[in-house]
Design an enzyme around this catalytic site. Sequence first.
Site: not given
Length: 302
Positions: A47, A108, A125, A143, A194
């Site tokens: 990622e 993402n 994502k 995020e 991650n």
Amino acid sequence: MARDLSIAVCQTGPIQKSAQRPETVDRLVALLEKAAAAGAEIAVFPELALTTFFPRWRIDDRAEIEAFFEPAMPGPQTQRLYDAAARLRIGFALGYAELARVDGARFNTMDLVGQDGKLVGRYRKIHVPGSSEPEPGTTVHLERRYFEPGNLGFPVFVYRGVRVGMAICNDRRWPETYRMLCLNGAEIVLIGYNTPLLLDEAPAQAHLRMFHNHLPMQAGAYQNTVWVAAAAKAGVEDGQALIGGSCIIAPTGEIAAQAMSLDDEVIVHRADLDLIAVCRKVNFDFARYRRPDQYQLIADQV
């Protein structure tokens, strides 16, 4: 005739904020070359493989934020990776921060790229974790400040005659991810992540971090009779320790290969695709035993 596909997981060590994009792409190309030399036919990267994991900070400067995003893939600084795929005749899945061309939305994202260096398919994502502002007592993970939840569903793409799905980091913890990909016909699920080694909100569970990293992926592989290949970013990145533990998991739920370092590393395993049918016959004859009429609450209730 037996069906198989040789899969490489390309783990990276830390990518510091100070790293320039060409330097990072050099590392990815080197990993792809190692994967191809080992006989791999497809590789998966972590990622946000092109940058540090920037959601660990609250950033207000628009130009600084946009520097982490890719407005086009491939772009001038990433084209070499795609050229390498075509030269080596190996496909790959790459996680990165996407700035959508049409409306400027940020996702993402993970792209599946073919042996010709051309886009095969894209996943965004869906299970975006964290918050939009720092929350006291928790590991900073913002995020939701930088990414919208994915809007492409759980697509599955054909690569060399094999049905391939993708997922990103927190997606791997949700059983719905694997079930949706399974229902869409996936045989292999490629994952990039991650993950911090430690969480401020749960220090007593520090010894379980790797167990909890692998557990949902092994369960997802077993319960949905798919191969899972997961690439981590590892090591100490801009002061935060990342867990690593990249792996390839069989439909039996067994870890077939696992990275041993916290640095750039390639692991390769030839996935026996016929094993999917064996596991399905022994454990999960979906067509015979699934009862979707009894599962409505799963979709109706958060």
